[in-house]
Design a protein around this motif. Structure first.
Motif, short mmCIF file in Angstrom:
data_model
loop_
_atom_site.label_atom_id
_atom_site.label_comp_id
_atom_site.label_asym_id
_atom_site.label_seq_id
_atom_site.Cartn_x
_atom_site.Cartn_y
_atom_site.Cartn_z
N GLY A 265 0.83 -1.19 0.00
CA GLY A 265 0.00 0.00 0.00
C GLY A 265 0.87 1.24 0.00
N LYS A 266 0.46 2.24 0.75
CA LYS A 266 1.28 3.45 0.85
C LYS A 266 1.00 4.15 2.17
CE LYS A 266 -1.70 7.01 -1.25
NZ LYS A 266 -1.74 8.08 -2.29
N HIS B 82 -3.81 1.78 2.72
CA HIS B 82 -3.40 3.19 2.70
C HIS B 82 -3.39 3.69 4.14
CE1 HIS B 82 -4.29 7.62 1.39
NE2 HIS B 82 -3.09 7.47 1.92
N THR C 171 0.74 8.05 3.91
CA THR C 171 0.67 9.50 3.75
C THR C 171 1.01 10.15 5.08
OG1 THR C 171 -1.04 9.38 2.03
CG2 THR C 171 -0.82 11.46 3.22
#
Length: 271
Positions: free
Chosen positions: A6-7, A84, A9
């Motif tokens: 995923g990532k 995320h 932020t």
């Protein structure tokens, strides 16, 4: 890189008022699967992330805090599951938010990272006081500094004073006496100084003083963390001082709550 990764932020939530969030931040929150929420963030921010699992990972100076290594493991674990992860930090993530350490860990694990900027409490404090941190009649810049070095020491206050910039001191309330004393060795006693607690929030408190009385005034008025200390001649442009003079309270620290008129209204009434 794992195709299922995923990532993360790193999201700057600003000083508290949700109206100060950027549109980009709001979009990231709406798309979040996991929200790692700092202690100083407005808790209502979770309403902007309706589908996210919320994990509170508060970190406060002098208080019981979630270990940084544990926060980094959480980010890595959930991102490697393809989620995320939005790491929500108060103020500006890249200013005293330990973002550098988190970026290194995530990049080392091959996890994509996005950074979303926000308003730091130092800027919110200046807005509350109605001043420019870089007023060209007074200074040529601003220095953002934390009162705590990595080895638990203090910055070189004499060197900072010598810059003749406006000083915005973060995490300094527990050391306000020693900070003021150190700066007084290099700056005049009547140097304008202020403390803004909960800058940018609904419970913001502001105090105008001068360097030689700053610590005593802040203590007597019950100011504490989280707060930003501002020192420098540019601080003397504050509408707080205008208000105090017009009320003929020159010998008292000028304090105002957020239910008082805003800067523009204060100037209009003082005219």
């Amino acid at each position: 890189m794992n195709t299922n990764t995923g990532k993360v932020t790193l999201l700057s939530a600003g000083p508290g008022d949700l109206d100060l969030l950027t549109l980009k931040a709001a979009k990231a929150l709406a798309a979040a699967d996991v929200l790692l929420l700092d202690d100083l963030v407005n808790p209502e921010i979770v309403t902007l992330a309706p589908q996210a699992r919320v994990i509170r990972v508060g970190k406060r100076g002098g208080c019981r805090s979630t270990p940084q290594a544990f926060i980094e493991r959480l980010m890595r674990r959930y991102a490697l599951k393809g989620l995320h992860v939005v790491r929500v930090k108060g103020g500006e993530a890249l200013l005293f938010g330990r973002a550098g350490e988190e970026l290194a860990v995530l990049r080392g694990a091959g996890i994509p990272v996005e950074i979303i900027n926000g308003i730091s409490s130092g800027f919110a404090a200046a807005a509350g006081l109605g001043i420019s941190l870089t007023h060209r009649r007074h200074c040529h810049g601003v220095s953002f500094v934390t009162a705590h070095t990595e080895d638990h020491g203090e910055p070189d206050w004499a060197a900072l004073a010598a810059t003749r910039t406006t000083l915005a001191v973060y995490m300094g309330m527990r050391r306000i006496d020693s900070i003021a004393a150190a700066l007084l060795a290099s700056l005049p006693a009547d140097t304008p100084a202020a403390v803004v607690q909960w800058a940018g929030g609904s419970n913001e408190r502001r105090l105008m003083s001068r360097l030689d009385r700053l610590a005593a005034d802040a203590t007597n008025a019950g100011f504490g963390s989280p707060a930003v200390i501002l020192v420098g001649s540019a601080v003397g442009e504050s509408v707080e001082r205008v208000w105090a003079i017009d009320d003929e309270r020159r010998d008292e620290p000028a304090t105002m709550q957020t239910d008082m008129p805003n800067a523009r209204e204060a100037i209009a009434q003082a005219a």
